[in-house]
Design a protein around this motif. Structure first.
Motif, short mmCIF file in Angstrom:
data_model
loop_
_atom_site.label_atom_id
_atom_site.label_comp_id
_atom_site.label_asym_id
_atom_site.label_seq_id
_atom_site.Cartn_x
_atom_site.Cartn_y
_atom_site.Cartn_z
N ALA A 1 0.83 -1.20 0.00
CA ALA A 1 0.00 0.00 0.00
C ALA A 1 0.87 1.25 0.00
O ALA A 1 2.03 1.21 0.37
CB ALA A 1 -0.91 0.00 1.22
N GLY A 2 0.29 2.37 -0.39
CA GLY A 2 1.00 3.63 -0.33
C GLY A 2 1.06 4.13 1.09
O GLY A 2 0.44 3.59 2.00
N ALA A 3 1.84 5.20 1.29
CA ALA A 3 1.98 5.75 2.63
C ALA A 3 0.64 6.30 3.11
O ALA A 3 -0.03 7.02 2.37
CB ALA A 3 3.03 6.85 2.61
N PRO A 4 0.22 5.96 4.34
CA PRO A 4 -1.05 6.48 4.83
C PRO A 4 -0.96 7.97 5.11
O PRO A 4 0.12 8.53 5.28
CB PRO A 4 -1.27 5.68 6.13
CG PRO A 4 0.08 5.24 6.56
CD PRO A 4 0.86 5.04 5.29
N LEU A 5 -2.12 8.60 5.18
CA LEU A 5 -2.19 10.03 5.51
C LEU A 5 -1.94 10.23 7.00
O LEU A 5 -2.07 9.31 7.80
CB LEU A 5 -3.57 10.57 5.15
CG LEU A 5 -4.05 10.43 3.69
CD1 LEU A 5 -5.52 10.78 3.59
CD2 LEU A 5 -3.22 11.31 2.78
N SER A 6 -1.62 11.46 7.37
CA SER A 6 -1.60 11.78 8.80
C SER A 6 -3.04 11.81 9.30
O SER A 6 -3.99 11.95 8.51
CB SER A 6 -0.94 13.14 9.02
OG SER A 6 -1.78 14.19 8.53
N LEU A 7 -3.22 11.67 10.60
CA LEU A 7 -4.57 11.67 11.14
C LEU A 7 -5.25 13.04 10.95
O LEU A 7 -6.48 13.11 10.84
CB LEU A 7 -4.55 11.27 12.61
CG LEU A 7 -4.20 9.80 12.88
CD1 LEU A 7 -4.22 9.50 14.37
CD2 LEU A 7 -5.17 8.87 12.14
N ASP A 8 -4.48 14.10 10.93
CA ASP A 8 -5.06 15.42 10.65
C ASP A 8 -5.62 15.47 9.24
O ASP A 8 -6.72 15.98 9.00
CB ASP A 8 -4.00 16.51 10.83
CG ASP A 8 -3.68 16.77 12.29
OD1 ASP A 8 -4.51 16.37 13.15
OD2 ASP A 8 -2.62 17.35 12.58
N GLU A 9 -4.85 14.96 8.26
CA GLU A 9 -5.33 14.92 6.88
C GLU A 9 -6.54 14.00 6.76
O GLU A 9 -7.51 14.31 6.07
CB GLU A 9 -4.22 14.45 5.95
CG GLU A 9 -3.05 15.41 5.81
CD GLU A 9 -1.93 14.81 4.99
OE1 GLU A 9 -1.49 15.47 4.04
OE2 GLU A 9 -1.49 13.67 5.30
N PHE A 10 -6.47 12.87 7.44
CA PHE A 10 -7.59 11.92 7.45
C PHE A 10 -8.85 12.61 7.95
O PHE A 10 -9.93 12.49 7.34
CB PHE A 10 -7.24 10.72 8.33
CG PHE A 10 -8.27 9.63 8.35
CD1 PHE A 10 -8.22 8.58 7.45
CD2 PHE A 10 -9.30 9.64 9.29
CE1 PHE A 10 -9.17 7.57 7.47
CE2 PHE A 10 -10.26 8.63 9.32
CZ PHE A 10 -10.19 7.60 8.41
N GLY A 11 -8.72 13.34 9.05
CA GLY A 11 -9.87 14.03 9.61
C GLY A 11 -10.41 15.11 8.69
O GLY A 11 -11.63 15.33 8.62
N ARG A 12 -9.53 15.78 7.96
CA ARG A 12 -9.97 16.85 7.06
C ARG A 12 -10.79 16.29 5.90
O ARG A 12 -11.87 16.81 5.57
CB ARG A 12 -8.76 17.61 6.54
CG ARG A 12 -9.13 18.82 5.70
CD ARG A 12 -7.96 19.77 5.50
NE ARG A 12 -6.89 19.17 4.70
CZ ARG A 12 -5.71 18.80 5.18
NH1 ARG A 12 -5.46 18.92 6.47
NH2 ARG A 12 -4.79 18.28 4.39
N TYR A 13 -10.31 15.21 5.30
CA TYR A 13 -11.03 14.65 4.15
C TYR A 13 -12.32 13.95 4.57
O TYR A 13 -13.35 14.08 3.90
CB TYR A 13 -10.12 13.67 3.39
CG TYR A 13 -8.97 14.35 2.68
CD1 TYR A 13 -9.20 15.32 1.71
CD2 TYR A 13 -7.65 14.03 2.99
CE1 TYR A 13 -8.15 15.95 1.06
CE2 TYR A 13 -6.59 14.66 2.35
CZ TYR A 13 -6.85 15.62 1.40
OH TYR A 13 -5.81 16.25 0.76
#
Length: 345
Positions: A17-29
């Motif tokens: 898999a590709g690199a996961p997002l940060s939790l801040d980015e996850f929360g934004r999307y």
């Protein structure tokens, strides 16, 4: 009941898999997707959140309730919010399995059979009023939902990931419906009930929808690539052995409960953990705690369970309410794992 962090670990990238997002980015999307859903579904934050959890956990969602409460609207809003291919199947008594999966047609020019894809070949499939079709047609989705492929005339055709079925159905007491078989219900990660809106939400709906529908202005807020990153981020959420044992204890208790004729399946165990990972990420944590599990037990497990006739008849609301009540009792009786220290990286 509030649980402290159990054994936790930094987020790791799954193999391939590709690199996961940060939790801040996850929360934004994910927040942008939720905003989209709540623009068209007034006062149903819990249902919208659970639909989002199923989407990111790569599950399938069953939305069950009486007509007119927004089942199809929720499914369409979820599909519109993600820039993926979408198809809608209106299930009716005369719908054929080949209408869903596709059919091989003889090409007289090439003198060979040619496969014509059915409506199921899309990233998000809206199966509207699924229980109005015959059991034979309902079963056309079994292979698609579990193996993400379609087999026609001895040839297997893979479905492009992500593949998610969002099905709506009317309660089985409604006229002209066919109950879904247990094998198909078990393939749905979660079942939610919309319920009627409260007075303020219904009044707001009258005010905002007098001249136009909010669906008309809804646009995609994430594309397929971003959705894949959200999925990878949720997969990387850590689940301790103690929490895994806690989940297994709850699921196994359903198989010996005196009010259940059929308990939850091992697939239910997997779905519960996958959904809890997404919930933990939505709450800004890199690890799952028992509270995540407890919150999801009823929507993830209840539709897989069959109550005894006595339990269904003794509880107001029938088997569904009896199962939910018994599941909450199982959760309350299952010992919560003790806190443990963070392991070394």
């Amino acid at each position: 009941m509030t649980s402290e962090a159990l054994t936790s670990s930094p987020m790791a990238t799954p193999a391939g898999a590709g690199a996961p997002l940060s939790l801040d980015e996850f929360g934004r999307y994910t927040g942008a997707i939720l905003d989209n859903l709540e623009r068209v579904i007034d006062g149903k934050t819990e249902a919208a959140t659970l639909a989002l959890i199923v989407l990111i956990a790569e599950g399938h969602l069953l939305v069950e309730d009486v007509p007119g409460v927004g089942k199809t609207t929720l499914a369409k809003a979820l599909a519109t919010s993600v820039g993926c291919t979408v198809s809608r199947i209106q299930f009716t008594p005369d719908l054929l399995p080949s209408d869903v999966t596709g059919v091989s047609i003889y090409n007289q020019v090439d003198h060979a059979f040619e496969f014509k894809r059915g409506a199921v070949f899309a990233n998000i499939v809206i199966a509207d009023e699924i229980n109005r079709a015959s059991p034979k047609t309902q079963s056309a989705l079994l292979e698609c939902m579990e193996e993400q492929q379609v087999s026609v005339d001895g040839t297997t055709h893979p479905l492009e990931p992500p593949f998610i079925v969002v099905a709506t159905q009317n309660p089985i007491e409604m006229e002209g419906t066919y109950a879904l078989p247990e094998a198909q219900r078990d393939r749905f990660m979660a079942r939610i009930s919309m319920g009627y809106p409260d007075a303020s939400a219904e009044l707001s709906m009258l005010h905002h929808r007098e001249s136009s529908s909010p669906m008309a202005s809804l646009r995609a807020v994430v594309d397929k690539h971003r959705l894949a990153e959200l999925i990878d981020t949720a997969r990387a959420i850590y689940v301790s052995r103690a929490v895994e044992s806690y989940v297994v204890s709850i699921v196994q208790a359903t198989r010996i409960h005196p009010e259940f004729r059929l308990g939850a399946s091992p697939r239910g165990t997997l779905h519960l953990v996958r959904a809890a990972k997404v919930l933990a990420a939505l709450r800004g944590r890199e690890f799952v705690v028992p509270d995540d599990i407890n919150e999801l037990v009823v929507p993830i497990l209840a539709h897989r369970i069959v109550a005894t006739r006595r339990a269904a008849s003794d509880t107001r609301g029938g088997g569904t309410e009896a199962i939910a009540t018994a599941l909450r009792g199982i959760v309350a009786a299952t010992p919560v794992p003790l806190n443990r220290s963070r392991p070394s990286a």
